[in-house]
Every structure is written in C-alpha cells, then in structure tokens.
Design an enzyme around this catalytic site. Sequence first.
Site, PDB file in Angstrom:
ATOM      1  N   GLU A  90       0.844  -1.192   0.000  1.00 51.83           N
ATOM      2  CA  GLU A  90       0.000   0.000   0.000  1.00 51.83           C
ATOM      3  C   GLU A  90       0.886   1.252   0.000  1.00 51.83           C
ATOM      4  O   GLU A  90       0.380   2.359   0.166  1.00 51.83           O
ATOM      5  CB  GLU A  90      -0.978  -0.006   1.175  1.00 51.83           C
ATOM      6  CG  GLU A  90      -0.349  -0.053   2.536  1.00 51.83           C
ATOM      7  CD  GLU A  90      -1.398  -0.113   3.646  1.00 51.83           C
ATOM      8  OE1 GLU A  90      -1.479  -1.156   4.285  1.00 51.83           O
ATOM      9  OE2 GLU A  90      -2.119   0.872   3.867  1.00 51.83           O
ATOM     10  N   CYS A 104      -3.561  -3.111   4.385  1.00 51.82           N
ATOM     11  CA  CYS A 104      -2.680  -4.135   4.967  1.00 51.82           C
ATOM     12  C   CYS A 104      -3.134  -5.552   4.645  1.00 51.82           C
ATOM     13  O   CYS A 104      -2.431  -6.517   4.936  1.00 51.82           O
ATOM     14  CB  CYS A 104      -2.612  -3.955   6.480  1.00 51.82           C
ATOM     15  SG  CYS A 104      -2.187  -2.288   6.972  1.00 51.82           S
ATOM     16  N   THR A 144       3.650   4.659  15.378  1.00 52.14           N
ATOM     17  CA  THR A 144       3.345   3.329  14.827  1.00 52.14           C
ATOM     18  C   THR A 144       3.879   3.180  13.398  1.00 52.14           C
ATOM     19  O   THR A 144       3.389   2.363  12.637  1.00 52.14           O
ATOM     20  CB  THR A 144       1.826   3.046  14.855  1.00 52.14           C
ATOM     21  OG1 THR A 144       1.165   3.953  13.949  1.00 52.14           O
ATOM     22  CG2 THR A 144       1.238   3.217  16.239  1.00 52.14           C
ATOM     23  N   HIS A 199      -2.906  -9.201  12.600  1.00 51.06           N
ATOM     24  CA  HIS A 199      -2.269  -8.012  12.019  1.00 51.06           C
ATOM     25  C   HIS A 199      -1.903  -7.082  13.168  1.00 51.06           C
ATOM     26  O   HIS A 199      -2.715  -6.837  14.063  1.00 51.06           O
ATOM     27  CB  HIS A 199      -3.241  -7.322  11.044  1.00 51.06           C
ATOM     28  CG  HIS A 199      -2.783  -5.966  10.629  1.00 51.06           C
ATOM     29  ND1 HIS A 199      -1.559  -5.755  10.036  1.00 51.06           N
ATOM     30  CD2 HIS A 199      -3.353  -4.739  10.738  1.00 51.06           C
ATOM     31  CE1 HIS A 199      -1.412  -4.470   9.791  1.00 51.06           C
ATOM     32  NE2 HIS A 199      -2.485  -3.821  10.215  1.00 51.06           N
ATOM     33  N   LYS A 236      -5.581  -6.571  22.102  1.00 53.82           N
ATOM     34  CA  LYS A 236      -6.971  -6.086  22.024  1.00 53.82           C
ATOM     35  C   LYS A 236      -7.807  -7.050  21.190  1.00 53.82           C
ATOM     36  O   LYS A 236      -8.946  -7.371  21.534  1.00 53.82           O
ATOM     37  CB  LYS A 236      -7.019  -4.713  21.343  1.00 53.82           C
ATOM     38  CG  LYS A 236      -6.582  -3.526  22.179  1.00 53.82           C
ATOM     39  CD  LYS A 236      -6.733  -2.257  21.330  1.00 53.82           C
ATOM     40  CE  LYS A 236      -6.039  -1.051  21.898  1.00 53.82           C
ATOM     41  NZ  LYS A 236      -6.626  -0.529  23.113  1.00 53.82           N
ATOM     42  N   SER A 238      -7.437  -1.758   6.379  1.00 54.06           N
ATOM     43  CA  SER A 238      -8.398  -0.670   6.549  1.00 54.06           C
ATOM     44  C   SER A 238      -9.182  -0.424   5.278  1.00 54.06           C
ATOM     45  O   SER A 238      -8.707  -0.677   4.165  1.00 54.06           O
ATOM     46  CB  SER A 238      -7.669   0.619   6.938  1.00 54.06           C
ATOM     47  OG  SER A 238      -7.174   0.504   8.241  1.00 54.06           O
TER      48      SER A 238
HETATM   49  N1  CAA Z   1       1.797   3.683  30.576  1.00 53.64           N
HETATM   50  C1  CAA Z   1       1.100   2.644  30.080  1.00 53.64           C
HETATM   51  N2  CAA Z   1       0.076   2.776  29.190  1.00 53.64           N
HETATM   52  C2  CAA Z   1      -0.236   4.019  28.786  1.00 53.64           C
HETATM   53  C3  CAA Z   1       0.447   5.149  29.276  1.00 53.64           C
HETATM   54  C4  CAA Z   1       1.506   4.948  30.210  1.00 53.64           C
HETATM   55  N3  CAA Z   1       2.221   5.976  30.697  1.00 53.64           N
HETATM   56  N4  CAA Z   1      -0.093   6.235  28.700  1.00 53.64           N
HETATM   57  C5  CAA Z   1      -1.082   5.805  27.869  1.00 53.64           C
HETATM   58  N5  CAA Z   1      -1.163   4.467  27.935  1.00 53.64           N
HETATM   59  C6  CAA Z   1      -2.061   3.582  27.182  1.00 53.64           C
HETATM   60  C7  CAA Z   1      -3.473   4.106  27.061  1.00 53.64           C
HETATM   61  O1  CAA Z   1      -4.222   3.837  28.231  1.00 53.64           O
HETATM   62  C8  CAA Z   1      -3.956   3.354  25.860  1.00 53.64           C
HETATM   63  O2  CAA Z   1      -4.307   2.049  26.228  1.00 53.64           O
HETATM   64  P1  CAA Z   1      -5.645   1.362  25.661  1.00 53.64           P
HETATM   65  O3  CAA Z   1      -5.500   1.342  24.143  1.00 53.64           O
HETATM   66  O4  CAA Z   1      -5.642   0.012  26.258  1.00 53.64           O
HETATM   67  O5  CAA Z   1      -6.779   2.236  26.051  1.00 53.64           O
HETATM   68  C9  CAA Z   1      -2.703   3.249  24.978  1.00 53.64           C
HETATM   69  O6  CAA Z   1      -1.587   3.533  25.835  1.00 53.64           O
HETATM   70  C10 CAA Z   1      -2.670   4.227  23.821  1.00 53.64           C
HETATM   71  O7  CAA Z   1      -2.970   5.477  24.332  1.00 53.64           O
HETATM   72  P2  CAA Z   1      -3.928   6.483  23.570  1.00 53.64           P
HETATM   73  O8  CAA Z   1      -5.167   5.785  23.134  1.00 53.64           O
HETATM   74  O9  CAA Z   1      -4.061   7.721  24.356  1.00 53.64           O
HETATM   75  O10 CAA Z   1      -2.995   6.738  22.288  1.00 53.64           O
HETATM   76  P3  CAA Z   1      -3.166   7.689  21.068  1.00 53.64           P
HETATM   77  O11 CAA Z   1      -4.279   8.648  21.212  1.00 53.64           O
HETATM   78  O12 CAA Z   1      -1.810   8.265  20.872  1.00 53.64           O
HETATM   79  O13 CAA Z   1      -3.550   6.736  19.852  1.00 53.64           O
HETATM   80  C11 CAA Z   1      -3.440   5.021  18.240  1.00 53.64           C
HETATM   81  C12 CAA Z   1      -3.163   5.397  19.698  1.00 53.64           C
HETATM   82  C13 CAA Z   1      -4.898   5.324  17.912  1.00 53.64           C
HETATM   83  C14 CAA Z   1      -3.192   3.554  18.032  1.00 53.64           C
HETATM   84  C15 CAA Z   1      -2.499   5.861  17.339  1.00 53.64           C
HETATM   85  O14 CAA Z   1      -1.178   5.448  17.539  1.00 53.64           O
HETATM   86  C16 CAA Z   1      -2.806   5.779  15.868  1.00 53.64           C
HETATM   87  O15 CAA Z   1      -3.625   6.542  15.334  1.00 53.64           O
HETATM   88  N6  CAA Z   1      -2.125   4.833  15.140  1.00 53.64           N
HETATM   89  C17 CAA Z   1      -2.319   4.663  13.713  1.00 53.64           C
HETATM   90  C18 CAA Z   1      -3.597   3.918  13.385  1.00 53.64           C
HETATM   91  C19 CAA Z   1      -3.580   2.471  13.797  1.00 53.64           C
HETATM   92  O16 CAA Z   1      -2.539   1.873  13.994  1.00 53.64           O
HETATM   93  N7  CAA Z   1      -4.777   1.878  13.880  1.00 53.64           N
HETATM   94  C20 CAA Z   1      -4.896   0.475  14.197  1.00 53.64           C
HETATM   95  C21 CAA Z   1      -6.119  -0.157  13.547  1.00 53.64           C
HETATM   96  S1  CAA Z   1      -6.126   0.151  11.773  1.00 53.64           S
HETATM   97  C22 CAA Z   1      -5.075  -1.040  11.140  1.00 53.64           C
HETATM   98  O17 CAA Z   1      -4.769  -1.996  11.783  1.00 53.64           O
HETATM   99  C23 CAA Z   1      -4.541  -0.826   9.767  1.00 53.64           C
HETATM  100  C24 CAA Z   1      -3.178  -0.285   9.865  1.00 53.64           C
HETATM  101  O18 CAA Z   1      -2.196  -1.044   9.837  1.00 53.64           O
HETATM  102  C25 CAA Z   1      -3.009   1.148   9.975  1.00 53.64           C
END
Ligand code: CAA
Length: 391
Positions: A83, A115, A156, A237, A246, A312
């Site tokens: 992709e 993906c 990521t 994945h 998760k 996605s």
């Molecule tokens: N110690 C331990 N854990 C902590 C922490 C700390 N100090 N601070 C935060 N965390 C935890 C949070 O509680 C959270 O845990 P949960 O998911 O269990 O709730 C985790 O760390 C992540 O924290 P946030 O949700 O606040 O993180 P974020 O707002 O920065 O977003 C994300 C995380 C959405 C994955 C972001 O990295 C993102 O947008 N990534 C790109 C999209 C992605 O990967 N999507 C996945 C599904 S889509 C897919 O699979 C296709 C693909 O390849 C893209």
Amino acid sequence: MPRDLAVGIHDLSFATGQLVLTHETLAARNGTELGKYHVGIGQRSMSVPAADEDIVTMGAVAAAPILARHGADRIRTVVFATESSVDQAKAAGIHVHSLLSMPSATRVVELKQACYGGTAALQFAIGLVHRDPSQQVLVIASDVSKYELDQPGEATQGAAAVAMLISADPALVRIEETSGVFTADIMDFWRPNYLTTALVDGKESVSAYLQAMDGAWKDYTEQGGRAFDEFAAFCYHQPFTKMAHKAHRALLESCGREVDEAEVVRAVGQTTAYNEEIGNSYTASVYLGLAALLDNADDLTGQAIGLLSYGSGSVAEFFAGVPVPGYRAHLRSEQHREAIARRRDIGYADYRERHQQAFPVDGGDHPAPRETTGPYRLAGLFGHKRVYEPR
Ligand code: CAA
C-alpha cells in the site's frame, strides 16, 4: 482438482529498513511517557529505510535468500502486495524480478487493499498452485508505514518486506482451505494519491479492525472452520503490537470466554517479538507475526495457528495454518534476528529531516544518496523513472 493436496508456505524470509529510531528517543523528545509506547501500544523501535531503500529493495532483499535456496525454475508468478506503491501503473514486483534475474516466463502483478493485500496474494497464490501443483508462486508483501510528524500515528511507523514461496507439499506451514472473510466500506485509514503520509482516524480504525475481525471469525465458523479451542496460537495483524492483545480479548468475548490476561499473553505473546522492534509494516505485519511465532515457539508441528489479516477500508480474513513435520529445520531465525540487530540507530533530528525528504517531481535527474549496505539500491529518479541497481 485434488482437494487433499497440501498447499502453503514453503519458505519465508523477511527484510527491514537499515535504520532505526527507538521509542525511547521519540518519547524523550516529544514529551510522551515512555510507558505509553512500551506498554500502552507495545512498541520499542521503528525501522526507517535508508535514503536508497524502498519497498522494492526491501522486497528484493527478502526474496533473494528464497531464490538462492530453491531456484526460480518453478516460479511462474510473482505477486507483490503493497500500500506504499512506487508507481501507479508498473508493478513494483517487476523491479524485483529484474534485480533477482528471474526468468522472463513469469507473470508479475501488484495487489492492493491496505494491509490485507499480502493475504489476498497468499490466497490467490494457493489457488494457482491448486490449479497446477508443479508451479510455485513468490508472494512479496512490502511496505513503508509513514504518518505525519507529531500525530498519534507517528509512533506506529515502520518498514519491512516479507517474501513467501507458496508451494504444494510446503516445508513450513500448510494453509487450510476454510477461511472467513469480511468487507465493509469505511474510511478509517487511507492515503489519497497526492499524499505521502497516511490519513487515519485512530480510534475509529481500532474499532473498525475489531468489527472486521468479529465478522471474519463469524464467517469462518459458519464456513465450518475449526473451533476456538483447537488453536495453539493466534497471529493478528499488528499495526502496533498491543492491537494483537486487544484483538484476542475481543475474540475471547465473542466466543463467550472469560477474558483472562494470562491466556491473552499465551495466545499472542510469541507473535509480537519482531513487530515491536520493526513497527507497522502494513501488508507484511501479520507474516512478521507468523515468523516471530515460528522462530521463537517450541515445536508447533501439527498445531493450528489462527491468522487474522486486516486491511483498513476495510477487508479482513481469518484462516488457519498448520506447521508441518520438520518445519524447524527450514526456518531463517538467525537471518531474521540479524536483520533487526544490524540496523543503525539514527537520532531524532536525522529522523525528522529524513521524514520530510522526497524526490522532486520535476522530471529531472535526482540520484539517491549512497547509503544502504544491502545488496540492492534505488539509484534514483531519472527522467520520471525509478532506477534500481545491485550495489
Ligand atoms: N503507561 C502505560 N500505558 C499508557 C500510558 C503509560 N504511561 N499512557 C497511555 N497508555 C495507554 C493508554 O491507556 C492506551 O491504552 P488502551 O488502548 O488500552 O486504552 C494506549 O496507551 C494508547 O494510548 P492512547 O489511546 O491515548 O494513544 P493515542 O491517542 O496516541 O492513539 C493510536 C493510539 C490510535 C493507536 C495511534 O497510535 C494511531 O492513530 N495509530 C495509527 C492507526 C492504527 O494503527 N490503527 C490500528 C487499527 S487500523 C489497522 O490496523 C490498519 C493499519 O495497519 C493502519
């Protein structure tokens, strides 16, 4: 067609970018608590391609050891899934075919569905081998994951290619015919033609993934697939490795099981070792998970492994693979660990500068800096053409 013919992964090899940025560096510089990266999303570092590396050079590096071991005589098809394509018309696999001096009597094509593309390639390859079991198919899944700087997705990113030789009587993993599939029209993650970085609704993408997984699993069971308890491990994945946790929690719930954290770790814990160091490699990610499991687990001969591929947009597929007797003798564990260990650590400033770099789009000649120490390199862009060469 002989329905009892065993078809699957005969060989598997991966390559990754030659540079690395650690999450320790990223966290120290952007003020994030390191625990969020190491524990919250389960990532320790991310591969970054050298200036003269891309999906083609990584794909060639991944595939070369497979051709060295098996030759190319039986390979009549190369399917390149990505992709992060480098051209809108020409299949990136043709550059790999050329770099590896493969026979002209080959069909080469590129596949895309985020993906999920690597799994589509695998399934189509299995169909071709069923049609003529004397043929083999080279599947290459190669991607560079790139998000905007200072956005949640930044942590990521990653880069890797997996090459798999699909064959009758496979030496590694037999892929079972039953599979569960799911498609929904959703904009959780995408990349318009005019952008070099992906757009994503992070939280939406996580729930879209889980919904698609649920749909694929339900279809898998309706198609007569194995019962949940028959699986020894699950490869999901892994856009970030905590996503596998998760996903498994959600699958346990969907199957009416108690969500026991020890059971989650048992089911996915050995699939995350490579992805947590490499980062998201999109099409390659679930197969890096499989590589980590095969390389690190005790003997899995005859035990079913569940594979969940998600792309996605969205498409998901759940299917099963079964390691065959003697598979451990054919693994490339040392090569894989070495690919990760030899990456050169780049500092934060260097990483940010590289992130902004792109070839000019003026049709001029733009040689790429000589940087990679690997066997193949992107020489540059000359008159709108990407030119690759052995190093
Ligand atoms: N110690 C331990 N854990 C902590 C922490 C700390 N100090 N601070 C935060 N965390 C935890 C949070 O509680 C959270 O845990 P949960 O998911 O269990 O709730 C985790 O760390 C992540 O924290 P946030 O949700 O606040 O993180 P974020 O707002 O920065 O977003 C994300 C995380 C959405 C994955 C972001 O990295 C993102 O947008 N990534 C790109 C999209 C992605 O990967 N999507 C996945 C599904 S889509 C897919 O699979 C296709 C693909 O390849 C893209």
